[in-house]
Design a protein around this motif. Structure first.
Motif, PDB file in Angstrom:
ATOM      1  N   ASP A 188       1.161   4.566  -7.690  1.00 12.15           N
ATOM      2  CA  ASP A 188      -0.126   4.778  -8.358  1.00 12.15           C
ATOM      3  C   ASP A 188      -0.057   4.651  -9.872  1.00 12.15           C
ATOM      4  N   ASP A 189       1.144   4.732 -10.444  1.00 16.71           N
ATOM      5  CA  ASP A 189       1.251   4.612 -11.905  1.00 16.71           C
ATOM      6  C   ASP A 189       1.590   3.189 -12.344  1.00 16.71           C
ATOM      7  N   ILE A 190       1.603   2.252 -11.403  1.00 16.77           N
ATOM      8  CA  ILE A 190       1.902   0.852 -11.717  1.00 16.77           C
ATOM      9  C   ILE A 190       0.593   0.079 -11.839  1.00 16.77           C
ATOM     10  N   ASN A 191       0.527  -0.838 -12.787  1.00 15.33           N
ATOM     11  CA  ASN A 191      -0.661  -1.662 -13.001  1.00 15.33           C
ATOM     12  C   ASN A 191      -1.038  -2.408 -11.723  1.00 15.33           C
ATOM     13  N   ASP A 192      -2.310  -2.284 -11.299  1.00 14.85           N
ATOM     14  CA  ASP A 192      -2.773  -2.929 -10.071  1.00 14.85           C
ATOM     15  C   ASP A 192      -2.624  -4.447 -10.116  1.00 14.85           C
ATOM     16  N   GLN A 193      -2.666  -5.029 -11.317  1.00 12.66           N
ATOM     17  CA  GLN A 193      -2.513  -6.481 -11.418  1.00 12.66           C
ATOM     18  C   GLN A 193      -1.079  -6.912 -11.165  1.00 12.66           C
ATOM     19  N   ASP A 194      -0.147  -6.016 -11.412  1.00 13.62           N
ATOM     20  CA  ASP A 194       1.262  -6.347 -11.216  1.00 13.62           C
ATOM     21  C   ASP A 194       1.762  -6.067  -9.801  1.00 13.62           C
ATOM     22  N   VAL A 195       1.188  -5.066  -9.146  1.00 12.99           N
ATOM     23  CA  VAL A 195       1.583  -4.707  -7.790  1.00 12.99           C
ATOM     24  C   VAL A 195       0.335  -4.492  -6.942  1.00 12.99           C
ATOM     25  N   GLN A 196       0.224  -5.226  -5.866  1.00 13.41           N
ATOM     26  CA  GLN A 196      -0.917  -5.090  -4.968  1.00 13.41           C
ATOM     27  C   GLN A 196      -0.412  -4.773  -3.560  1.00 13.41           C
ATOM     28  N   VAL A 197      -1.058  -3.813  -2.914  1.00 18.62           N
ATOM     29  CA  VAL A 197      -0.703  -3.423  -1.546  1.00 18.62           C
ATOM     30  C   VAL A 197      -1.904  -3.688  -0.651  1.00 18.62           C
ATOM     31  N   GLU A 198      -1.693  -4.424   0.425  1.00 17.85           N
ATOM     32  CA  GLU A 198      -2.789  -4.722   1.337  1.00 17.85           C
ATOM     33  C   GLU A 198      -2.262  -5.028   2.731  1.00 17.85           C
ATOM     34  N   VAL A 199      -3.168  -4.995   3.703  1.00 18.02           N
ATOM     35  CA  VAL A 199      -2.825  -5.371   5.075  1.00 18.02           C
ATOM     36  C   VAL A 199      -3.406  -6.758   5.347  1.00 18.02           C
ATOM     37  N   LYS A 200      -2.545  -7.688   5.742  1.00 17.86           N
ATOM     38  CA  LYS A 200      -2.985  -9.031   6.117  1.00 17.86           C
ATOM     39  C   LYS A 200      -2.276  -9.416   7.406  1.00 17.86           C
ATOM     40  N   LYS A 201      -3.031 -10.055   8.311  1.00 16.76           N
ATOM     41  CA  LYS A 201      -2.457 -10.545   9.563  1.00 16.76           C
ATOM     42  C   LYS A 201      -1.729  -9.429  10.321  1.00 16.76           C
ATOM     43  N   GLY A 202      -2.212  -8.221  10.177  1.00 20.72           N
ATOM     44  CA  GLY A 202      -1.657  -7.120  10.949  1.00 20.72           C
ATOM     45  C   GLY A 202      -0.389  -6.504  10.403  1.00 20.72           C
ATOM     46  N   VAL A 203       0.046  -6.924   9.193  1.00 18.22           N
ATOM     47  CA  VAL A 203       1.240  -6.334   8.580  1.00 18.22           C
ATOM     48  C   VAL A 203       0.935  -5.960   7.127  1.00 18.22           C
ATOM     49  N   VAL A 204       1.811  -5.152   6.555  1.00 19.78           N
ATOM     50  CA  VAL A 204       1.592  -4.650   5.199  1.00 19.78           C
ATOM     51  C   VAL A 204       2.304  -5.542   4.185  1.00 19.78           C
ATOM     52  N   TYR A 205       1.562  -5.962   3.156  1.00 22.53           N
ATOM     53  CA  TYR A 205       2.100  -6.801   2.090  1.00 22.53           C
ATOM     54  C   TYR A 205       2.138  -5.999   0.782  1.00 22.53           C
ATOM     55  N   VAL A 206       3.284  -6.041   0.116  1.00 20.48           N
ATOM     56  CA  VAL A 206       3.383  -5.550  -1.263  1.00 20.48           C
ATOM     57  C   VAL A 206       3.666  -6.769  -2.126  1.00 20.48           C
ATOM     58  N   SER A 207       2.691  -7.173  -2.928  1.00 18.81           N
ATOM     59  CA  SER A 207       2.822  -8.367  -3.761  1.00 18.81           C
ATOM     60  C   SER A 207       3.121  -7.937  -5.194  1.00 18.81           C
ATOM     61  N   ILE A 208       4.263  -8.415  -5.729  1.00 19.97           N
ATOM     62  CA  ILE A 208       4.702  -8.019  -7.072  1.00 19.97           C
ATOM     63  C   ILE A 208       4.739  -9.270  -7.952  1.00 19.97           C
ATOM     64  N   SER A 209       4.083  -9.192  -9.109  1.00 16.25           N
ATOM     65  CA  SER A 209       4.020 -10.358 -10.000  1.00 16.25           C
ATOM     66  C   SER A 209       5.399 -10.678 -10.572  1.00 16.25           C
TER      67      SER A 209
END
Length: 221
Positions: free
Chosen positions: A82-103
């Protein structure tokens, strides 16, 4: 003669009735056979339907368990990050699995696959969550934009994306104790863009590393 004719007529009627009764009995017998065969067919159909219903119910229950796990995982990751910039780290569910996308600007210096100290903090937080869920596997994918690269150590974007994924996997294993049996590293180069590569903002979005957290499917199905 009149009586003989009457007897003859009665006999003919009797023969007709016998024949009719025999035909009716034969048809009833046929109907009983059809009915028996039909009953067996209906029974088999019901058994098949019951099995399909049972399978569907089990499948729905499995999907609900997986969705519940994904939701819990996303909530844990978002609390941890929660203390990380949302633009740098995004967490979402796609295609039934969890993705953590880090710039890449958070993880690496330009054209490099050496992880920055700030990125180590992020990876440590992700590792803490996945270490609490040892039933999950982790796939790390490196992604680049379309700008070509060629150095003494990096031949092209395939190299860069794969080396970045390997760096993240190595860090998760050696620094944060994630079991290597759960880890997979892969490079996608420029061929799975998230945004438009013709703009600088789009290219920045495409330069990323995705940590994909997946359930072991045999636990659900």
């Amino acid at each position: 003669q009149g009586k003989d004719k009457q007897v003859s007529d009665l006999q003919a009627q009797i023969d007709y009735l016998k024949k009719t009764n025999t035909n009716l009995l034969d048809r009833m017998s046929d109907l009983s056979i059809v009915s028996k065969s039909g009953a067996e067919s209906i029974k088999k159909s019901l058994e098949t339907l019951n099995e399909q219903t049972k399978y569907t119910n089990n499948l729905n229950a499995s999907i609900q368990r997986k969705d519940s796990l994904n939701l819990a995982l996303v909530m844990s990751l978002k609390r941890s990050l929660d203390d990380i910039n949302d633009q740098d780290v995004q967490v979402e569910v796609k295609k039934g699995v969890v993705y953590v996308s880090i710039s890449d600007k958070l993880l690496f210096k330009s054209g490099s696959y050496d992880i920055t100290p700030k990125a180590e903090t992020v990876l440590g937080k992700v590792a803490k969550v996945v270490n609490d869920h040892k039933e999950l596997d982790i796939l790390v994918e490196g992604h680049t934009d379309v700008v070509p690269i060629s150095t003494n150590f990096i031949k092209d974007n395939w190299d860069l994306s794969a080396l970045r994924a390997t760096s993240v996997v190595r860090s998760l294993q050696t620094k944060f104790g994630v079991s290597p049996e759960r880890l997979t590293a892969g490079g996608r180069s420029e061929f799975a863009p998230k945004d438009d590569n013709t703009t600088s903002v789009g290219r920045q979005q495409n330069r990323r590393t995705e940590i994909i957290i997946t359930p072991k499917l045999d636990q659900f199905f």
